[in-house]
Design a protein around this motif. Structure first.
Motif, PDB file in Angstrom:
ATOM      1  N   VAL A  41       0.833  -1.195   0.000  1.00  0.00           N
ATOM      2  CA  VAL A  41       0.000   0.000   0.000  1.00  0.00           C
ATOM      3  C   VAL A  41       0.868   1.246   0.000  1.00  0.00           C
ATOM      4  O   VAL A  41       2.064   1.207   0.314  1.00  0.00           O
ATOM      5  N   ALA A  42       0.238   2.351  -0.364  1.00  0.00           N
ATOM      6  CA  ALA A  42       0.810   3.684  -0.141  1.00  0.00           C
ATOM      7  C   ALA A  42       0.132   4.233   1.102  1.00  0.00           C
ATOM      8  O   ALA A  42      -1.091   4.420   1.111  1.00  0.00           O
ATOM      9  N   LEU A  43       0.894   4.467   2.152  1.00  0.00           N
ATOM     10  CA  LEU A  43       0.346   4.875   3.450  1.00  0.00           C
ATOM     11  C   LEU A  43       0.648   6.345   3.668  1.00  0.00           C
ATOM     12  O   LEU A  43       1.803   6.741   3.841  1.00  0.00           O
ATOM     13  N   LYS A  44      -0.384   7.163   3.637  1.00  0.00           N
ATOM     14  CA  LYS A  44      -0.234   8.612   3.807  1.00  0.00           C
ATOM     15  C   LYS A  44      -0.532   8.991   5.244  1.00  0.00           C
ATOM     16  O   LYS A  44      -1.567   8.594   5.801  1.00  0.00           O
ATOM     17  N   THR A  45       0.360   9.729   5.865  1.00  0.00           N
ATOM     18  CA  THR A  45       0.202  10.138   7.259  1.00  0.00           C
ATOM     19  C   THR A  45       0.234  11.650   7.367  1.00  0.00           C
ATOM     20  O   THR A  45       0.864  12.334   6.555  1.00  0.00           O
ATOM     21  N   MET A  46      -0.446  12.179   8.374  1.00  0.00           N
ATOM     22  CA  MET A  46      -0.444  13.613   8.624  1.00  0.00           C
ATOM     23  C   MET A  46       0.636  13.948   9.638  1.00  0.00           C
ATOM     24  O   MET A  46       0.817  13.238  10.633  1.00  0.00           O
ATOM     25  N   HIS A  47       1.347  15.034   9.393  1.00  0.00           N
ATOM     26  CA  HIS A  47       2.415  15.452  10.289  1.00  0.00           C
ATOM     27  C   HIS A  47       1.832  15.802  11.655  1.00  0.00           C
ATOM     28  O   HIS A  47       0.814  16.491  11.746  1.00  0.00           O
ATOM     29  N   PRO A  48       2.434  15.302  12.749  1.00  0.00           N
ATOM     30  CA  PRO A  48       1.895  15.574  14.091  1.00  0.00           C
ATOM     31  C   PRO A  48       1.720  17.058  14.389  1.00  0.00           C
ATOM     32  O   PRO A  48       0.815  17.440  15.119  1.00  0.00           O
ATOM     33  N   SER A  49       2.557  17.895  13.796  1.00  0.00           N
ATOM     34  CA  SER A  49       2.501  19.321  14.116  1.00  0.00           C
ATOM     35  C   SER A  49       1.225  19.982  13.609  1.00  0.00           C
ATOM     36  O   SER A  49       0.861  21.059  14.088  1.00  0.00           O
ATOM     37  N   ILE A  50       0.550  19.390  12.611  1.00  0.00           N
ATOM     38  CA  ILE A  50      -0.681  19.980  12.092  1.00  0.00           C
ATOM     39  C   ILE A  50      -1.905  19.122  12.379  1.00  0.00           C
ATOM     40  O   ILE A  50      -3.015  19.494  12.010  1.00  0.00           O
ATOM     41  N   ALA A  51      -1.700  17.981  13.042  1.00  0.00           N
ATOM     42  CA  ALA A  51      -2.836  17.094  13.329  1.00  0.00           C
ATOM     43  C   ALA A  51      -3.839  17.743  14.264  1.00  0.00           C
ATOM     44  O   ALA A  51      -5.003  17.342  14.311  1.00  0.00           O
ATOM     45  N   SER A  52      -3.407  18.743  15.021  1.00  0.00           N
ATOM     46  CA  SER A  52      -4.311  19.424  15.952  1.00  0.00           C
ATOM     47  C   SER A  52      -5.101  20.543  15.277  1.00  0.00           C
ATOM     48  O   SER A  52      -5.972  21.146  15.905  1.00  0.00           O
ATOM     49  N   ASP A  53      -4.807  20.838  14.011  1.00  0.00           N
ATOM     50  CA  ASP A  53      -5.506  21.888  13.277  1.00  0.00           C
ATOM     51  C   ASP A  53      -6.820  21.337  12.723  1.00  0.00           C
ATOM     52  O   ASP A  53      -6.814  20.453  11.858  1.00  0.00           O
ATOM     53  N   PRO A  54      -7.968  21.828  13.194  1.00  0.00           N
ATOM     54  CA  PRO A  54      -9.258  21.274  12.721  1.00  0.00           C
ATOM     55  C   PRO A  54      -9.423  21.369  11.209  1.00  0.00           C
ATOM     56  O   PRO A  54      -9.975  20.466  10.580  1.00  0.00           O
ATOM     57  N   ALA A  55      -8.945  22.477  10.605  1.00  0.00           N
ATOM     58  CA  ALA A  55      -9.090  22.613   9.150  1.00  0.00           C
ATOM     59  C   ALA A  55      -8.275  21.563   8.421  1.00  0.00           C
ATOM     60  O   ALA A  55      -8.725  20.985   7.423  1.00  0.00           O
ATOM     61  N   ALA A  56      -7.051  21.276   8.919  1.00  0.00           N
ATOM     62  CA  ALA A  56      -6.216  20.258   8.283  1.00  0.00           C
ATOM     63  C   ALA A  56      -6.862  18.886   8.415  1.00  0.00           C
ATOM     64  O   ALA A  56      -6.832  18.079   7.477  1.00  0.00           O
ATOM     65  N   ARG A  57      -7.440  18.611   9.565  1.00  0.00           N
ATOM     66  CA  ARG A  57      -8.120  17.328   9.755  1.00  0.00           C
ATOM     67  C   ARG A  57      -9.318  17.209   8.815  1.00  0.00           C
ATOM     68  O   ARG A  57      -9.594  16.132   8.271  1.00  0.00           O
ATOM     69  N   THR A  58     -10.035  18.302   8.644  1.00  0.00           N
ATOM     70  CA  THR A  58     -11.183  18.270   7.744  1.00  0.00           C
ATOM     71  C   THR A  58     -10.740  17.993   6.318  1.00  0.00           C
ATOM     72  O   THR A  58     -11.371  17.207   5.600  1.00  0.00           O
ATOM     73  N   PRO A  88      -3.857  11.173  11.890  1.00  0.00           N
ATOM     74  CA  PRO A  88      -4.668  10.581  10.815  1.00  0.00           C
ATOM     75  C   PRO A  88      -3.815   9.898   9.753  1.00  0.00           C
ATOM     76  O   PRO A  88      -2.696  10.323   9.454  1.00  0.00           O
ATOM     77  N   TRP A  89      -4.361   8.820   9.166  1.00  0.00           N
ATOM     78  CA  TRP A  89      -3.638   8.088   8.132  1.00  0.00           C
ATOM     79  C   TRP A  89      -4.618   7.522   7.110  1.00  0.00           C
ATOM     80  O   TRP A  89      -5.793   7.324   7.402  1.00  0.00           O
ATOM     81  N   LEU A  90      -4.081   7.306   5.913  1.00  0.00           N
ATOM     82  CA  LEU A  90      -4.871   6.790   4.791  1.00  0.00           C
ATOM     83  C   LEU A  90      -4.012   5.797   4.021  1.00  0.00           C
ATOM     84  O   LEU A  90      -2.918   6.143   3.575  1.00  0.00           O
ATOM     85  N   ALA A  91      -4.489   4.563   3.897  1.00  0.00           N
ATOM     86  CA  ALA A  91      -3.769   3.526   3.152  1.00  0.00           C
ATOM     87  C   ALA A  91      -4.541   3.207   1.878  1.00  0.00           C
ATOM     88  O   ALA A  91      -5.708   2.829   1.924  1.00  0.00           O
ATOM     89  N   THR A  92      -3.880   3.391   0.731  1.00  0.00           N
ATOM     90  CA  THR A  92      -4.479   3.054  -0.556  1.00  0.00           C
ATOM     91  C   THR A  92      -3.617   2.017  -1.254  1.00  0.00           C
ATOM     92  O   THR A  92      -2.466   1.791  -0.874  1.00  0.00           O
ATOM     93  N   GLU A  93      -4.176   1.391  -2.279  1.00  0.00           N
ATOM     94  CA  GLU A  93      -3.378   0.453  -3.056  1.00  0.00           C
ATOM     95  C   GLU A  93      -2.143   1.142  -3.623  1.00  0.00           C
ATOM     96  O   GLU A  93      -2.168   2.344  -3.937  1.00  0.00           O
ATOM     97  N   TYR A  94      -1.063   0.396  -3.748  1.00  0.00           N
ATOM     98  CA  TYR A  94       0.129   0.912  -4.415  1.00  0.00           C
ATOM     99  C   TYR A  94      -0.067   0.696  -5.909  1.00  0.00           C
ATOM    100  O   TYR A  94      -0.088  -0.440  -6.391  1.00  0.00           O
ATOM    101  N   VAL A  95      -0.243   1.791  -6.626  1.00  0.00           N
ATOM    102  CA  VAL A  95      -0.599   1.707  -8.036  1.00  0.00           C
ATOM    103  C   VAL A  95       0.603   1.261  -8.862  1.00  0.00           C
ATOM    104  O   VAL A  95       1.694   1.824  -8.752  1.00  0.00           O
ATOM    105  N   LEU A  96       0.393   0.251  -9.684  1.00  0.00           N
ATOM    106  CA  LEU A  96       1.455  -0.319 -10.505  1.00  0.00           C
ATOM    107  C   LEU A  96       1.565   0.424 -11.828  1.00  0.00           C
ATOM    108  O   LEU A  96       0.997   0.034 -12.843  1.00  0.00           O
ATOM    109  N   GLY A  97       2.289   1.500 -11.812  1.00  0.00           N
ATOM    110  CA  GLY A  97       2.496   2.290 -13.011  1.00  0.00           C
ATOM    111  C   GLY A  97       3.125   3.612 -12.652  1.00  0.00           C
ATOM    112  O   GLY A  97       3.089   4.043 -11.504  1.00  0.00           O
ATOM    113  N   PRO A  98       3.716   4.300 -13.634  1.00  0.00           N
ATOM    114  CA  PRO A  98       4.376   5.574 -13.366  1.00  0.00           C
ATOM    115  C   PRO A  98       3.386   6.731 -13.380  1.00  0.00           C
ATOM    116  O   PRO A  98       2.323   6.662 -14.003  1.00  0.00           O
TER     117      PRO A  98
END
Length: 733
Positions: A41-58, A88-98
């Motif tokens: 998977v491609a695992l996207k994570t939010m930087h801890p320094s902005i995780a407390s920002d409600p707008a960033a979470r939204t 927050p984190w988001l895991a999506t398929e690792y896309v096979l292609g450039p």
């Protein structure tokens, strides 16, 4: 581009093992990661320094929602996500292609036929997104991944609902200047027409190697976007009258995505047929390179208080079995579809962590590793007598429940929505080669998986349609989603367009005769299966339909007459709803999203709703013995028990512990425990004390459970595990 892990990157996150960095920016980091079952998977994570920002979470939550809406056909499949987690984190398929920009750098400007196929597919993807009220706002070549099966749009970090400007300051421009629309460049609303403008720029880059407004400083680019004519140098002559209007400064003068689909490509052939050989070779190279990559970790900087870390464990050798796990639609997997899919009976896969039972947790009686199909094709396992029926990449397979022994696999049926059971017999749609051969329903021989002689042969219905679904078996009656053969159908006709007149039909399995027919007049969404859930209850057949927006409608059909009783939208995500059985009893249909709701089976009206204080979301519900069970998304995510009759809270789990996944899978209810499924494993909540009796820490993706033959059998995308049902033992916290 894979880069080594930093010295301070964690070894794992949310049950995934981190292998490399795919990217890093102000919002966070994207990792190449792998689940315990071997899913990359491609695992996207939010930087801890902005995780407390409600707008960033939204924004992160909206990105997750948009990725789910576009689905796996036009985007990267959302494997899992937790936008409510502390980080927050988001895991999506690792896309096979450039990415498209890499593809152009490698191969040079793409041929016109490639650009047309690419453009039609991307326009169709945007049409699906816009139909859900979402605009991407940052379409550019690096956000388009090119695979052998079509392009996929990624990165919905600044996508938002059309007309919603709450996340954009007035006068500010969000996006990439080189591919930004004029209205977006001045901070005005970016509508679906703005995405069309960006799409034209992407296709111009694909065809010529340059963007519509050149390169340079952002301020210069924004000026050109607003006031200069686009540079169409090098664009094939036939494409100029198609892409030129898309780049009009006035949004009202641009064509729609539906217009573009019709003008760009007729849909003939497979997408890979239109790609140059060099690009196809690059796609294949990336498919194998992801398993050949040897993970590394950079040492800590000189003088850093943390000692240097050792290299990450070397990647295993590439094997045929592991190639199956790259993604459900792997290019390489198609060449090995007939290979054995079951691993050894009691041996652990090297990537599967050892289980250390906690408290009074029962030891596993058996464990099987299985390479299952992609989530969209997996379906829910079926219990047929003493057998489990699951869907793998080789088709429908059978497992002996008592021992975990593989009985047969790889039969002629490939999709989970083609099979149904009455608990003792297993039936399947037997597809025809030609429309006028008719529709056939045949019983599957449980001894070897072969198809028996058809129980139903209906010449009036098109047995070649890929959208046909065997919805369920209720006694002697088989229920199907299908369509009649049309005069204009040819031997190649197998499409799923709404013009076909889709309907719900029922047939007698003993006589083969049609009983009822209910014609549907709704538009057919692009994602399949169309019907994501079915439950027969007394005289009612409850159907969950996927909508064009990615949501769910419920349709209740009278099983005696085949007529519709009522239909209503449910506010659920179709992919999430497909993972769980429908919760229904004689009085109500139970659903959960922002609240737990009961709808009257008689007319669909809301009988009651339950929402705890400060609770914004609930996981899918289960009902048994007039009690509804669900997990609430607040704090530690406790299990709650609600009266099915009144909606009153009966009890809440004591001392809950959160570990993720609780909102993905409905609880399973036994006589002594209610089983709560999470990333940490299977947690048994005592129905008497409302406390955790034990936790079986099996690392299973999307763990769900079936009760059969005195066993509790956990099924996920990795190991299948059998536990003794409700072992004796005092409750403990």
């Amino acid at each position: 581009m894979l880069t080594p892990l930093s010295h301070d990157d964690p070894a794992g996150l949310a049950g995934f093992r981190l292998l490399a960095r795919l990217g890093h920016g102000g919002m966070g980091t994207v990792y190449l990661a792998r689940s315990a079952s071997g899913r990359t998977v491609a695992l996207k994570t939010m930087h801890p320094s902005i995780a407390s920002d409600p707008a960033a979470r939204t924004r992160f939550r909206l990105e997750t929602d948009a990725a789910r809406i576009i689905g796996g056909h036009h985007g990267a499949v959302v494997v899992d996500a937790d936008p409510l987690a502390p980080a927050p984190w988001l895991a999506t398929e690792y896309v096979l292609g450039p990415p498209l920009d890499d593809a152009v750098d490698l191969c040079g400007p793409l041929p016109e036929e490639s650009v047309r196929a690419l453009g039609a597919a991307l326009a169709g993807a945007l049409a699906q997104l816009h139909a859900s009220g979402i605009v991407h706002r940052d379409l550019k070549p690096s956000n388009v991944m090119v695979t052998a099966y079509g392009p996929k749009i990624i990165d919905f970090g600044i996508a938002r609902a059309s007309g919603d400007d709450r996340l954009t300051r007035t006068g500010s421009a969000a996006g990439t200047p080189a591919f930004m629309s004029p209205e977006q460049a001045v901070g005005q609303e970016h509508t679906a027409a703005g995405d069309v403008f960006a799409l034209a720029g992407v296709l111009l880059h694909a065809a010529t190697g340059h963007g519509p407004f050149g390169t340079g400083q952002p301020a210069d680019l924004l000026y050109r976007v607003r006031y200069s004519d686009p540079d169409l140098t090098g664009l094939p002559q036939a494409l100029a009258p198609i892409l030129g209007p898309c780049l009009a400064k006035d949004p009202a003068g641009r064509p729609t995505t539906h217009d573009l689909v019709a003008r760009l490509h007729g849909g003939q052939g497979h997408f890979a047929d239109h790609l140059p050989d060099a690009l196809l070779a690059e796609i294949a190279r990336r498919a194998s390179a992801v398993w050949q990559y040897r993970p590394e970790r950079l040492p800590a900087p000189a003088g850093h208080p943390v000692a240097e870390t050792v290299p990450v464990t070397a990647a295993p050798d590439l094997s045929r079995r592991r190639l199956f796990n790259i993604t459900g639609s792997s290019l390489l997997a198609t060449t090995a579809i007939g290979a054995a899919v079951w691993a050894s009976t009691r041996e652990r896969d090297p990537d599967t962590p050892k289980s250390t039972d906690s408290g009074n947790a029962p030891a596993a009686l058996w464990r099987r590793n299985v390479v299952t199909a992609a989530p969209a094709e997996l379906g829910r396992p079926l219990v047929v007598g003493d057998k489990l029926i699951v869907t793998t990449e080789a088709g429908v397979s059978a497992v002996e429940a008592s021992s975990g022994r593989n009985l047969w696999s790889g039969n002629a049926v490939l999709s989970s929505w083609d099979v149904a059971t009455d608990g003792e017999r297993l039936f399947a749609v037997d597809y025809s080669l030609y429309p006028r051969e008719g529709l056939h329903i045949a019983q599957i021989d449980l001894e070897d998986g072969s198809l028996m002689d058809p129980a139903v042969s209906a010449k009036a219905y098109n047995g070649k349609l890929v959208g046909n679904q065997l919805l369920g078996i209720d006694g002697d009656v088989a229920w199907l989603l299908t369509a009649r053969v049309r005069k204009e159908d040819t031997d190649e006709s197998s499409g799923v367009g709404p013009e076909r007149g889709w309907l719900i039909a029922s047939f007698s399995l003993s006589t083969g005769r049609r009983r009822t027919e209910l014609i549907l007049d709704e538009a057919v969404p692009g994602e399949y299966p169309w019907v994501t859930g079915v439950r027969a209850n007394g005289s009612n057949l409850v159907l969950f339909f996927r909508t064009e927006s990615g949501g769910v409608d419920v349709l209740v059909v009278d099983t005696r007459t085949g007529t519709g009783v009522w239909r209503a939208p449910l506010g659920l995500n179709a992919d999430d709803a497909a993972r769980n059985p429908i919760a229904v009893d004689d009085k109500h249909l139970y659903t959960a999203s922002d609240a737990v709701r009961a709808r009257r089976m008689a007319d669909g009206g809301e009988a009651w709703r339950y929402q705890g204080k400060n609770v914004t979301a609930y996981g899918p519900p289960t009902v048994r013995d007039e009690v509804v069970y669900a997990v609430e998304a607040v704090g530690a995510r406790a299990l709650v028990a609600i009266s099915a009759d009144t909606g009153a809270l009966l009890w809440r789990e004591k001392n809950p512990v959160a570990s993720g996944h609780e909102l993905k899978v409905a609880p399973t209810v036994g006589d002594k425990y209610v089983y709560k499924h999470c990333a940490a494993g299977l947690r048994a909540i005592d129905l008497r004390t409302h406390e955790t009796a034990w936790l079986h820490p099996e690392s299973l993706d999307r763990f769900s459970a079936l009760i059969t033959a005195g066993l509790l059998i956990g099924v996920g995308e990795g190991p299948m595990v059998a536990l003794p049902l409700e072992p004796a033992g005092p409750a403990s916290s």
